[in-house]
Design an enzyme around this catalytic site. Structure first.
Site, PDB file in Angstrom:
ATOM      1  N   SER A 165       0.844  -1.278   0.163  1.00  0.00           N
ATOM      2  CA  SER A 165       0.017   0.170   0.030  1.00  0.00           C
ATOM      3  C   SER A 165       0.841   1.079   0.082  1.00  0.00           C
ATOM      4  CB  SER A 165      -0.891  -0.050   1.230  1.00  0.00           C
ATOM      5  OG  SER A 165      -2.138   0.882   1.002  1.00  0.00           O
ATOM      6  N   HIS A 367      -7.602  -5.357  -0.384  1.00  0.00           N
ATOM      7  CA  HIS A 367      -6.374  -4.369  -0.120  1.00  0.00           C
ATOM      8  C   HIS A 367      -5.669  -4.857   1.063  1.00  0.00           C
ATOM      9  CE1 HIS A 367      -4.198  -0.795  -0.926  1.00  0.00           C
ATOM     10  NE2 HIS A 367      -3.950  -0.528   0.519  1.00  0.00           N
TER      11      HIS A 367
END
Length: 396
Positions: A165, A367
């Site tokens: 990320s 994610h």
């Protein structure tokens, strides 16, 4: 998730003298030798770096030229995110058991790097200077200086980089704005590495992002510079949800980051921290993402017209030039990511001269699942280890 539940019980009953952010003792509790290092950046931040130099239950290695691997966490996270799944499934432990020399960084301002040579993050005035950074400073200063430290300490010329990320964002910033660092990276694996925002997939966050500058300036006027500061009780549980209510600024920033999804988890994951509070971040980090979501681009901090002219020599902030990134990059992505659209991943890969993409083979992979899902070892970690072995010639 057996190991995560064990950590939770231990912390709650007070049976151990460390909390979930004490990466060193978390590593030791799983049977690994570890070292804790501190890097003082050129602008005075004191960053904690955690190392796992050997396999489980080993205190030395007879193998020479072992690959050095540097891991960088995501937004609101810390180095502990790479060990929370326990020795069987955590990426850092899997890498160590493959024979690699594993280093994990901590970005400025999180629970493990909340220190400075002259600024006090809890001081009523000094905190404004301490937290006046976004992920650009993390990419421009923190990551390259931690990489240099690891290379100097190990005597190596290159290492392998893994970023989740915001850890991917930091790489994109570093390697485009300080392109000389491409030569120090043998390979790069970005796990949902956030950069381009043209097709940002979350409509709710996109709507909130339109207010980024307004809310950020309002937050500063009421003295809010940090999201999720440490609580007075290091063993507190369940603060992540509570901290996102009762204050307009906090509520907005939590919504903009999708913190409830990231922390609590969804799909097959149990979240990064279960019921624990996140590791914290500067409000400006979140606002910078908000600016880029609003403008559907990937560029430097927007100061406003006049200050942009003084700072950049143009009315708008410059875009990060991914064409300058020459490192061997693999971008791992998932079609169910609510913070990164596959079209933006493909666009970033097309703009980097030596980049390939890899879709995770589970349609509902999220994610946060790259570091929190029970099957991340099978779907992600084993592939990364195989590729590092192939690039470095290790393990033959």
């Amino acid at each position: 998730m057996k190991n995560l539940l064990v950590f939770l019980v231990v912390a709650v009953v007070g049976a151990a003298c460390f909390d979930l952010f004490d990466t060193e003792n978390l590593i030791k509790s799983e049977g690994y030798h570890t070292e804790t290092h501190y890097v003082t950046t050129s602008d005075g931040y004191v960053l904690q770096v955690n190392r796992i130099p050997y396999r489980r239950h080993e205190r030395s290695s007879h193998k020479h030229n072992r690959p050095v691997v540097f891991l960088m966490h995501g937004l609101l996270a810390a180095s502990n995110s790479y060990v929370l799944l326990g020795h069987e499934n955590s990426l850092a432990f899997n890498l160590a058991d493959a024979g690699f020399d594993v280093w994990m960084g901590n970005a400025r301002g999180n629970r493990n790097s909340r220190a400075h040579v002259s600024l006090n993050p809890d001081h009523a005035r000094q905190k404004f200077d301490f937290f006046d950074f976004s992920w650009e400073e993390i990419g421009m200063i923190d990551v390259p200086e931690m990489i240099d430290y690891a290379l100097k300490h190990t005597g190596r010329e290159k290492l392998h980089y893994i970023g989740h990320s915001q850890g991917g964002t930091a790489f994109l910033v570093m390697s485009s704005m300080r392109p000389e660092y491409n030569e120090k990276l043998e390979s790069v694996h970005l796990l949902a590495g956030v950069g381009y925002m043209k097709h940002f997939p979350n409509s709710q966050m996109s709507g909130l992002a339109a207010l980024s500058n307004v809310i950020y300036n309002f937050a500063l006027t009421i003295g809010m510079v940090e999201l999720f500061p440490p609580s007075s009780d290091s063993r507190s549980v369940g603060r992540s949800a509570d901290s996102c209510t009762g204050n307009l600024g906090y509520n907005y920033m939590c919504d903009l980051t999708g913190v409830d999804q990231i922390v609590r988890g969804s799909g097959d994951s149990e979240g990064m921290f279960g019921n624990y509070e996140p590791a914290g971040a500067a409000i400006k980090q979140i606002a910078h993402y908000g600016q880029n979501i609003k403008d559907k681009t990937f560029r430097r901090w927007n100061f406003g017209l006049l200050k942009n002219l003084r700072k950049y020599g143009s009315s708008s902030p410059p875009k990060y030039n991914l064409g300058l990134i020459t490192a061997d990059v693999t971008m791992h992505y998932t079609v169910s990511d609510t913070l990164l659209d596959p079209r933006d991943v493909l666009a970033m890969a097309a703009d980097m001269p030596n980049c390939k993409v890899r879709k995770v083979a589970r349609e509902d992979f999220q994610h946060e699942d790259f570091i929190a899902a029970k099957d991340s070892k099978e779907l992600v970690n084993e592939y990364v280890i195989e590729q590092i072995n192939a690039v470095s010639g290790f393990g033959r």
